[in-house]
Motif scaffolding. Structure first.
Motif, PDB file in Angstrom:
ATOM      1  N   GLY A   1      73.126  19.453  16.865  1.00  0.00           N
ATOM      2  CA  GLY A   1      72.231  20.406  16.248  1.00  0.00           C
ATOM      3  C   GLY A   1      70.771  20.096  16.505  1.00  0.00           C
ATOM      4  O   GLY A   1      69.880  20.727  15.941  1.00  0.00           O
ATOM      5  N   PHE A   2      70.532  19.121  17.392  1.00  0.00           N
ATOM      6  CA  PHE A   2      69.168  18.746  17.758  1.00  0.00           C
ATOM      7  C   PHE A   2      68.971  18.973  19.251  1.00  0.00           C
ATOM      8  O   PHE A   2      69.927  19.012  20.021  1.00  0.00           O
ATOM      9  CB  PHE A   2      68.890  17.275  17.423  1.00  0.00           C
ATOM     10  N   HIS A   3      67.730  19.097  19.655  1.00  0.00           N
ATOM     11  CA  HIS A   3      67.374  19.293  21.060  1.00  0.00           C
ATOM     12  C   HIS A   3      67.003  17.926  21.630  1.00  0.00           C
ATOM     13  O   HIS A   3      65.857  17.486  21.524  1.00  0.00           O
ATOM     14  CB  HIS A   3      66.195  20.263  21.155  1.00  0.00           C
ATOM     15  N   ARG A   4      67.996  17.251  22.232  1.00  0.00           N
ATOM     16  CA  ARG A   4      67.747  15.916  22.757  1.00  0.00           C
ATOM     17  C   ARG A   4      68.822  15.515  23.764  1.00  0.00           C
ATOM     18  O   ARG A   4      69.840  16.184  23.906  1.00  0.00           O
ATOM     19  CB  ARG A   4      67.711  14.886  21.633  1.00  0.00           C
ATOM     20  N   VAL A   5      68.574  14.429  24.477  1.00  0.00           N
ATOM     21  CA  VAL A   5      69.540  13.913  25.451  1.00  0.00           C
ATOM     22  C   VAL A   5      70.766  13.417  24.693  1.00  0.00           C
ATOM     23  O   VAL A   5      70.631  12.615  23.753  1.00  0.00           O
ATOM     24  CB  VAL A   5      68.923  12.770  26.285  1.00  0.00           C
ATOM     25  N   PRO A   6      71.972  13.863  25.061  1.00  0.00           N
ATOM     26  CA  PRO A   6      73.171  13.464  24.323  1.00  0.00           C
ATOM     27  C   PRO A   6      73.547  11.998  24.567  1.00  0.00           C
ATOM     28  O   PRO A   6      73.328  11.459  25.648  1.00  0.00           O
ATOM     29  CB  PRO A   6      74.249  14.399  24.883  1.00  0.00           C
ATOM     30  N   THR A   7      74.140  11.402  23.536  1.00  0.00           N
ATOM     31  CA  THR A   7      74.547   9.997  23.622  1.00  0.00           C
ATOM     32  C   THR A   7      76.037   9.833  23.348  1.00  0.00           C
ATOM     33  O   THR A   7      76.493   8.732  23.036  1.00  0.00           O
ATOM     34  CB  THR A   7      73.753   9.157  22.609  1.00  0.00           C
ATOM     35  N   THR A   8      76.803  10.908  23.482  1.00  0.00           N
ATOM     36  CA  THR A   8      78.219  10.843  23.144  1.00  0.00           C
ATOM     37  C   THR A   8      79.015  10.110  24.219  1.00  0.00           C
ATOM     38  O   THR A   8      78.572   9.974  25.371  1.00  0.00           O
ATOM     39  CB  THR A   8      78.811  12.249  22.977  1.00  0.00           C
ATOM     40  N   LYS A   9      80.203   9.677  23.852  1.00  0.00           N
ATOM     41  CA  LYS A   9      81.087   8.995  24.798  1.00  0.00           C
ATOM     42  C   LYS A   9      81.484   9.925  25.934  1.00  0.00           C
ATOM     43  O   LYS A   9      81.536   9.523  27.102  1.00  0.00           O
ATOM     44  CB  LYS A   9      82.332   8.481  24.070  1.00  0.00           C
ATOM     45  N   ILE A  10      81.743  11.184  25.602  1.00  0.00           N
ATOM     46  CA  ILE A  10      82.173  12.156  26.611  1.00  0.00           C
ATOM     47  C   ILE A  10      81.082  12.378  27.659  1.00  0.00           C
ATOM     48  O   ILE A  10      81.353  12.365  28.869  1.00  0.00           O
ATOM     49  CB  ILE A  10      82.557  13.489  25.943  1.00  0.00           C
ATOM     50  N   THR A  11      79.845  12.583  27.219  1.00  0.00           N
ATOM     51  CA  THR A  11      78.767  12.831  28.178  1.00  0.00           C
ATOM     52  C   THR A  11      78.448  11.576  28.989  1.00  0.00           C
ATOM     53  O   THR A  11      78.131  11.667  30.179  1.00  0.00           O
ATOM     54  CB  THR A  11      77.503  13.333  27.466  1.00  0.00           C
ATOM     55  N   SER A  12      78.563  10.402  28.375  1.00  0.00           N
ATOM     56  CA  SER A  12      78.306   9.150  29.097  1.00  0.00           C
ATOM     57  C   SER A  12      79.360   8.920  30.169  1.00  0.00           C
ATOM     58  O   SER A  12      79.043   8.512  31.292  1.00  0.00           O
ATOM     59  CB  SER A  12      78.276   7.969  28.118  1.00  0.00           C
ATOM     60  N   GLN A  13      80.614   9.185  29.842  1.00  0.00           N
ATOM     61  CA  GLN A  13      81.692   9.015  30.826  1.00  0.00           C
ATOM     62  C   GLN A  13      81.556  10.009  31.966  1.00  0.00           C
ATOM     63  O   GLN A  13      81.794   9.670  33.136  1.00  0.00           O
ATOM     64  CB  GLN A  13      83.045   9.166  30.143  1.00  0.00           C
ATOM     65  N   ALA A  14      81.161  11.234  31.644  1.00  0.00           N
ATOM     66  CA  ALA A  14      80.975  12.245  32.684  1.00  0.00           C
ATOM     67  C   ALA A  14      79.847  11.843  33.629  1.00  0.00           C
ATOM     68  O   ALA A  14      79.957  12.012  34.859  1.00  0.00           O
ATOM     69  CB  ALA A  14      80.668  13.604  32.045  1.00  0.00           C
TER      70      ALA A  14
END
Length: 210
Positions: free
Chosen positions: A187-200
């Motif tokens: 819900g924020f406008h920022r670079v994602p830090t999730t596991k899914i985006t990091s693995q991708a």
């Protein structure tokens, strides 16, 4: 290896660097070698933060000049601080990074007159919430599809940047297959830090630099 990191609108080099310390680890783990991330601030002052921290933009606001200083500014950075293997851009920085990649693919006569860099084409662009610019002065640089591999991270819940505008940039890429990750953000406008985006991101880096 060295990558140019471009912040978003009303941000700065310091803000982006403070929000993306995890990127260096992901890059080095995926590539197996030391990686340098270079963070410049944009050339145009913007509205300071609530704590009076300076912020910047990559494009001039309310300017009718056809000589966009951004290209000269980034041309100097590419020559003085490069060479760079790629660009990591967030929001407005992703937009700028994609255009720079497109220009570096072109012969010099097809570039802006003040984009005089000797830098060669990039190997990749990582675009977080990057989008297609609407400025009429920039439309001619989208006519040819971008060949440089661009990996697009698009948040379906971004309160600032609409998905459709991000997908307009995707459609200007020659080969977007398997290079788009749409994720549910915080819900924020920022670079994602999730596991899914990091693995991708890791998989894409291995694919490009293999």
């Amino acid at each position: 290896m060295k990558f140019l990191c471009l912040h978003g609108y009303q941000q700065s080099a310091a803000i982006m660097q403070s929000e993306t310390p995890f990127l260096k680890h992901i890059f080095e783990h995926a590539l197996g070698e030391e990686v340098r991330l270079y963070y410049p601030s944009g050339p145009f002052p913007s509205t300071p933060t609530a704590s009076n921290e300076p912020t910047y933009a990559w494009w001039p606001e309310n300017s009718s000049s056809t000589d966009i200083h951004t290209f000269r500014y980034l041309s100097d950075i590419l020559d003085e601080e490069g060479p760079f293997d790629g660009i990591i851009g967030f929001s407005q920085g992703g937009s700028v990074g994609s255009l720079i990649a497109a220009l570096l693919e072109r012969p010099k006569f097809a570039r802006p007159a003040n984009f005089t860099t000797r830098h060669g084409p990039l190997q990749l662009v990582i675009s977080y919430s990057g989008y297609h610019e609407d400025d009429e002065r920039l439309q001619k640089y989208y006519t040819q599809k971008i060949k440089t591999p661009i990996f697009h991270f698009i948040s379906s819940t971004d309160p600032v940047m609409a998905e459709e505008r991000c997908f307009r940039l995707v459609r200007r890429c020659e080969d977007p297959d398997d290079k788009v990750v749409v994720y549910t953000g915080s819900g924020f406008h920022r670079v994602p830090t999730t596991k899914i985006t990091s693995q991708a991101l890791s998989r894409f880096l291995v694919e490009v630099f293999g």
